[in-house]
Design an enzyme around this catalytic site. Structure first.
Site, PDB file in Angstrom:
ATOM      1  N   LYS A  69       0.409  -1.172  -0.491  1.00 56.51           N
ATOM      2  CA  LYS A  69      -0.453  -0.160   0.024  1.00 56.51           C
ATOM      3  C   LYS A  69       0.509   1.811   0.005  1.00 56.51           C
ATOM      4  CE  LYS A  69      -3.680  -1.237   2.473  1.00 56.51           C
ATOM      5  NZ  LYS A  69      -4.913  -0.847   3.652  1.00 56.51           N
ATOM      6  N   ASN A  90      -5.312   2.549  -1.502  1.00 57.30           N
ATOM      7  CA  ASN A  90      -5.731   0.522  -1.395  1.00 57.30           C
ATOM      8  C   ASN A  90      -6.145   0.512  -2.662  1.00 57.30           C
ATOM      9  OD1 ASN A  90      -7.691   2.597  -1.215  1.00 57.30           O
ATOM     10  ND2 ASN A  90      -9.021   1.110   0.741  1.00 57.30           N
TER      11      ASN A  90
END
Ligand code: ATR
Length: 281
Positions: A69, A90
């Site tokens: 991420k 994300n």
């Protein structure tokens, strides 16, 4: 423009535990959309190359999960304010020759909180956030964006809480982990973003008796669904918000971007994921 049969992915390492395929495939079926959502296990050392190849393979976008991420921030061409505030992405989509990144974790957290506690108002509120990792950043970023007045970040490693304060500014207060039971007076919202209380992890030892009755209690842990913290809060009469609600709501914007339909988080979907959690944990 929505492709005729769009394909999206979730990439992580490991990826087997991810419930995202279950959620997105449920929506594809519900809305009769001819599309696909696939799991991709990509190791950190192969990530940069493999990630950019996904577009060539016909994907229109996807979810990025642990441990990629933060790393993916360097690989996208554009990020929105939330992704930059959180410092992680994300959800991505390919748009022309560009890769666009966003972060929907804060959105998922807040939407679920508002659904569970419609009376709760973020503006001018006081929150206590346990933990200072990536999940804490998402929660803090959205609470500040919605004008929370004060957020006490309480973390085992106090330096990490101080990093958050440096990043997010003066509305953040830092507290030592040992003080967590003593800082609850005047709190409107208590959020656990640590992994404590998750199946297989140590307990979250917490005494919430000094929490004001009006306070809402949220836990990002969703396995078990009702953590000890949420159980104690419910018994004390607090409104609670569980981690599964956040997981389901954070998926909504991505599905809309890739498949062109804003999906609904239904009781049926929740039940489906609960059953999966019960079978696989
Ligand atoms: P995420 O990105 O999901 O937030 P993370 O970055 O690994 O995951 O953060 C996990 C959080 O749980 C951290 O705040 C961590 O505290 P430290 O910063 O001190 O590591 C917290 N945590 C994990 N195990 C803990 C424990 N046994 N006691 C207290 N806090 C714990």
């Amino acid at each position: 423009m929505t492709l005729k049969s769009p394909k999206a992915f979730v990439v992580g390492w490991p990826i087997d535990h991810s419930r995202s395929p279950l959620i997105h495939r449920y929506w594809l079926k519900t809305y009769h959309i001819k599309g696909e959502y696939k799991k991709k296990a990509i190791a950190p050392d192969k990530f940069a190359k493999a990630f950019l190849k996904l577009r060539d393979k016909g994907y229109c976008g996807g979810n990025i999960t642990i441990p990629h991420k933060v790393r993916v921030m360097d690989l996208v061409d554009e990020t929105d304010v939330m992704a930059r505030k959180i410092g992680a992405v994300n959800t991505i989509h390919f748009s022309g020759d560009k890769v666009i990144g966003t972060n929907t974790d804060g959105y998922g957290f807040l939407t679920n909180l508002q659904n569970c506690a419609p009376h709760w108002i973020c503006r001018n509120s006081h929150a206590v956030v346990l933990g200072a990792g990536g999940a804490a950043r998402a929660v803090v970023a959205i609470l500040l964006a919605r004008d929370a007045q004060k957020i006490i970040v309480c973390n085992r490693t106090v330096e990490k809480a101080m990093d958050l304060q440096k990043h997010f500014g003066s509305r953040i207060e830092v507290q030592h982990w040992e003080k967590r039971n003593e800082i609850l007076a005047g709190t409107d919202l208590l959020v656990n973003t640590t992994s404590l209380g998750m199946i297989g992890k140590p307990r979250l030892e917490m005494d919430i008796n000094s929490l004001p009755a009006k306070a809402v209690v949220a836990d990002l842990v969703y396995s078990p669904l009702e953590t000890r913290l949420l159980h104690a809060a419910r018994k004390n009469g607090h409104t609670i918000a569980d981690g599964l609600g956040m997981l389901l709501h954070q998926a909504v914007p991505g599905f809309e971007i890739w498949f062109g339909k804003r999906p609904e988080v239904t009781d049926e979907l929740r039940k489906l994921v609960v059953e999966d959690l019960e079978n696989r944990t």
